[in-house]
Design a protein around this motif. Structure first.
Motif, short mmCIF file in Angstrom:
data_model
loop_
_atom_site.label_atom_id
_atom_site.label_comp_id
_atom_site.label_asym_id
_atom_site.label_seq_id
_atom_site.Cartn_x
_atom_site.Cartn_y
_atom_site.Cartn_z
N VAL A 225 43.63 33.07 36.24
CA VAL A 225 42.20 33.16 36.56
C VAL A 225 41.96 33.77 37.95
O VAL A 225 42.59 33.35 38.91
CB VAL A 225 41.54 31.76 36.49
CG1 VAL A 225 40.17 31.75 37.15
CG2 VAL A 225 41.43 31.33 35.04
N GLY A 226 41.08 34.74 38.00
CA GLY A 226 40.71 35.33 39.28
C GLY A 226 41.62 36.46 39.72
O GLY A 226 41.35 37.11 40.74
N THR A 227 42.69 36.73 38.98
CA THR A 227 43.55 37.84 39.38
C THR A 227 42.92 39.16 38.91
O THR A 227 42.12 39.19 37.97
CB THR A 227 44.97 37.72 38.78
OG1 THR A 227 44.86 37.57 37.37
CG2 THR A 227 45.71 36.51 39.34
N GLU A 228 43.30 40.20 39.58
CA GLU A 228 42.75 41.54 39.32
C GLU A 228 42.91 41.92 37.83
O GLU A 228 44.00 41.78 37.26
CB GLU A 228 43.57 42.53 40.20
CG GLU A 228 43.04 43.93 40.26
CD GLU A 228 41.86 44.05 41.22
OE1 GLU A 228 41.60 43.10 41.99
OE2 GLU A 228 41.20 45.11 41.17
N ASP A 229 41.81 42.36 37.23
CA ASP A 229 41.84 42.84 35.84
C ASP A 229 42.43 41.85 34.84
O ASP A 229 43.04 42.24 33.86
CB ASP A 229 42.65 44.15 35.75
CG ASP A 229 41.87 45.30 36.37
OD1 ASP A 229 40.63 45.24 36.35
OD2 ASP A 229 42.51 46.24 36.89
#
Ligand SMILES: Nc1ncnc2c1ncn2[C@@H]1O[C@H](COP(=O)(O)OP(=O)(O)OP(=O)(O)O)[C@@H](O)[C@H]1O
Ligand SMILES: [Mg+2]
Length: 263
Positions: A225-229
């Motif tokens: 969750v919240g990581t790039e792409d």
């Protein structure tokens, strides 16, 4: 004061929660923890008790057993540091966007007015302050209820299917916005949803509940969750498949089992 360190890291603590309405058991020994600043998505069959659980966390209804603590304090009544966005948006139709966003807030208190303005700006609602809910799109209405929660500066944000009625694109856009606000403001987020992708996009943990009475059948860790792409990644789709499989195990039979007539 004098609290053990691990307790300070836990924001929401639910222990052996029980809820009955008359003789109907709705929650049956539910236990959950959400760390400070973390996010939890709750997913489960319709009618299993998800909204009831949020209402307990918000202090609106009292459980019939078990314990709920937020920030180390037992939840006994609604508190200003815990904001709830209801399944319906909960906007008052006879009040404007500005009046809805500031409802119940101490506007004379230092910093409050600034916070409301910032929330409206962050949510793209600037210029719409004088409109009434009937003059807004579905997505705009959801954003007003989000603005109100942000303006409240709550430490905990509880959302009950907030994006359910939106079209796919508006929903994705609003989910991105919720993620951004969660990262920026650092509140603890609890989101109830029917939407598996929404749960995987926003929940660092996903609690899968059984049909009523709700029990925890799985707690899925979702560190992406919240990581790039993330939404585009193979890890995301794998998590969606994992949660879908867990939910399918919970589906009630299409034809309910016949019960012996009660006397
Ligand atoms: N005030 C009430 N009195 C009696 N029964 C209630 C009350 N509120 C809810 N219920 C019942 O409790 C059960 C759980 O309701 P709840 O709204 O918590 O479910 P839910 O998981 O949020 O469902 P949905 O996914 O459809 O929103 C349902 O069977 C509902 O009919
Ligand atoms: Mg509900």
């Amino acid at each position: 004061m004098g609290e053990p360190r691990h307790a300070a890291e836990t924001m929401i603590e639910v222990e052996d929660l029980q809820l009955r309405y008359a003789d109907e058991r709705v929650l049956d020994g539910l236990s959950l923890r959400v760390p400070r600043g973390g996010s939890l998505a709750i997913i489960g069959p319709s009618g299993c008790g998800k909204s009831s659980l949020l209402c307990i966390l918000a202090g609106l209804i009292q459980p019939t057993g078990g314990r709920v603590r937020i920030g180390g304090e037992p939840v006994e009544r609604p508190r200003p540091d815990v904001a709830l966005i209801l399944q319906e948006t909960g906007l008052l139709p006879w009040k404007t966007v500005w009046q809805n966003a500031t409802l119940g807030l101490p506007l004379r208190q230092a910093g409050v007015l600034k916070r409301v303005k910032r929330a409206l700006r962050d949510l793209g609602l600037e210029g719409l302050e004088r409109r009434y809910p009937a003059q807004l799109s579905g997505g705009e209405k959801k954003r007003v209820s989000l603005a109100r929660a942000l303006a409240q500066d709550a430490r905990v944000l509880l959302m009950d299917e907030p994006l359910a009625a939106l079209d796919a694109l508006t929903k994705e856009h609003t989910q991105n916005l919720v993620l951004k606000l969660w990262k920026r403001h650092g509140f603890t987020l609890v989101l109830v949803t029917h939407d598996i992708e929404e749960a995987v996009f926003l929940g660092q943990r996903i609690a899968v509940l059984s049909p009523r009475p709700a029990r925890l059948v799985a707690l899925v860790e979702n560190p992406g969750v919240g990581t790039e792409d993330y939404r585009q990644s193979e890890a995301f789709f794998a998590k969606v498949r994992e949660v879908r499989a867990l939910l399918q195990l919970q589906e009630p039979p299409l034809v309910p089992r016949l019960r012996a007539p009660s006397k």
